[in-house]
Design a protein around this motif. Structure first.
Motif, PDB file in Angstrom:
ATOM      1  N   GLU A   1      -5.055   6.129  -4.065  1.00 45.88           N
ATOM      2  CA  GLU A   1      -5.062   7.524  -3.427  1.00 45.88           C
ATOM      3  C   GLU A   1      -4.488   7.267  -1.972  1.00 45.88           C
ATOM      4  N   GLU A   2      -3.809   8.249  -1.437  1.00 47.79           N
ATOM      5  CA  GLU A   2      -3.494   8.236  -0.124  1.00 47.79           C
ATOM      6  C   GLU A   2      -4.610   7.948   0.928  1.00 47.79           C
ATOM      7  N   GLY A   3      -4.391   7.160   2.155  1.00 49.15           N
ATOM      8  CA  GLY A   3      -5.438   7.196   2.910  1.00 49.15           C
ATOM      9  C   GLY A   3      -5.862   5.529   2.709  1.00 49.15           C
ATOM     10  N   GLN A   4      -5.537   4.696   1.731  1.00 53.07           N
ATOM     11  CA  GLN A   4      -6.259   3.657   1.908  1.00 53.07           C
ATOM     12  C   GLN A   4      -5.896   2.469   2.713  1.00 53.07           C
ATOM     13  N   LYS A   5      -6.852   2.204   3.445  1.00 48.82           N
ATOM     14  CA  LYS A   5      -6.745   1.335   4.784  1.00 48.82           C
ATOM     15  C   LYS A   5      -6.885   0.046   4.674  1.00 48.82           C
TER      16      LYS A   5
ATOM     17  N   ILE B   1       0.899  -1.049   0.029  1.00 49.50           N
ATOM     18  CA  ILE B   1      -0.068   0.003  -0.172  1.00 49.50           C
ATOM     19  C   ILE B   1       0.971   1.161  -0.081  1.00 49.50           C
ATOM     20  N   ALA B   2       1.923   1.397   0.863  1.00 48.84           N
ATOM     21  CA  ALA B   2       2.950   2.499   0.962  1.00 48.84           C
ATOM     22  C   ALA B   2       3.470   2.452  -0.538  1.00 48.84           C
ATOM     23  N   LYS B   3       4.056   1.692  -1.111  1.00 47.61           N
ATOM     24  CA  LYS B   3       4.648   1.811  -2.407  1.00 47.61           C
ATOM     25  C   LYS B   3       3.499   2.258  -3.482  1.00 47.61           C
ATOM     26  N   ALA B   4       2.489   1.828  -3.352  1.00 48.48           N
ATOM     27  CA  ALA B   4       1.361   2.019  -4.402  1.00 48.48           C
ATOM     28  C   ALA B   4       0.927   3.623  -4.302  1.00 48.48           C
ATOM     29  N   ILE B   5       0.971   4.190  -2.840  1.00 49.97           N
ATOM     30  CA  ILE B   5       0.680   5.608  -2.614  1.00 49.97           C
ATOM     31  C   ILE B   5       1.697   6.406  -3.174  1.00 49.97           C
ATOM     32  N   ALA B   6       2.740   5.808  -2.997  1.00 46.22           N
ATOM     33  CA  ALA B   6       4.206   6.717  -3.258  1.00 46.22           C
ATOM     34  C   ALA B   6       4.259   6.820  -4.882  1.00 46.22           C
ATOM     35  N   THR B   7       3.727   5.919  -5.554  1.00 48.85           N
ATOM     36  CA  THR B   7       3.884   6.091  -6.959  1.00 48.85           C
ATOM     37  C   THR B   7       2.636   6.570  -7.710  1.00 48.85           C
ATOM     38  N   GLY B   8       1.621   7.022  -6.627  1.00 51.66           N
ATOM     39  CA  GLY B   8       0.530   7.487  -7.240  1.00 51.66           C
ATOM     40  C   GLY B   8      -0.525   6.520  -7.792  1.00 51.66           C
TER      41      GLY B   8
END
Length: 188
Positions: A63-67, A53-60
């Motif tokens: 969306e940020e905040g996916q839990k 999840i962190a890598k997917a947020i960092a690469t766009g």
């Protein structure tokens, strides 16, 4: 004992459900090279969700905040035409394979040798062992490939406690995976 046999159930943890693995989307500098990684441990797959999840947020990618993330479950159907390499232990050969794939131009001959395999199986170097491997690659224990540095690194990794990973590197290997189900997992 690590093995790969017909009917094996394998798990993949990710930010999204993966029904049809796409090798083109797989990162290149992983432990056993570019490939689709699975494990026999559902807990291990789940522990990877935060990283994915962190890598997917960092690469766009998301969306940020996916839990939440997903555990995708696959069944392996054995094919006689696959070349498989199994590292039974976290030993020097295993260590050099990981080093070759994680760091360009290190143990080039090992990376070349491993390229002939459709599937590579071995212990996983997870978050708990990543600092040790990074130090090894940086030369903190001596020159990578020297017996003293290799032995010290392997002792630090606690090889008996490491979980497994199965890297499916080719389309022929991917075709042996049958998607069973996806499970949404909420992070705590």
């Amino acid at each position: 004992m690590l093995e790969l046999k017909d009917g094996f159930v394998l798990y993949h943890g990710s930010y999204c459900e993966v029904k049809e693995p796409d090798l083109a989307k797989c990162a290149k500098r992983k432990d056993f090279g570019q490939g689709f990684y699975l494990t026999t441990s559902k807990e291990q797959a789940e522990s990877f969700l935060r990283t994915s999840i962190a890598k997917a947020i960092a690469t766009g990618t998301i969306e940020e905040g996916q839990k939440f993330g997903y555990i995708s479950t696959f069944e392996f159907k054995l094919s006689e035409n696959l070349e498989t390499h199994i590292f039974e232990n976290a030993d020097v050969d295993w260590l050099h394979c990981i080093a070759a794939h994680r760091k360009k131009k290190m143990f080039i001959e090992v990376e070349r040798e491993m390229a002939k395999y459709d599937i590579i199986v071995g212990k996983i170097a997870d978050d708990a062992t990543n600092a040790t491997l990074t130090a090894y690659l940086a030369g903190a224990f001596g020159t990578a490939g020297d017996k003293v540095a290799d032995d010290f690194c392997i002792r630090q990794l606690l090889p008996n406690k490491l979980k497994d990973q199965y890297c499916f590197k080719t389309e022929a290997a991917i075709e042996c995976l049958k998607f069973v189900k996806g499970e949404k997992i909420w992070l705590k």
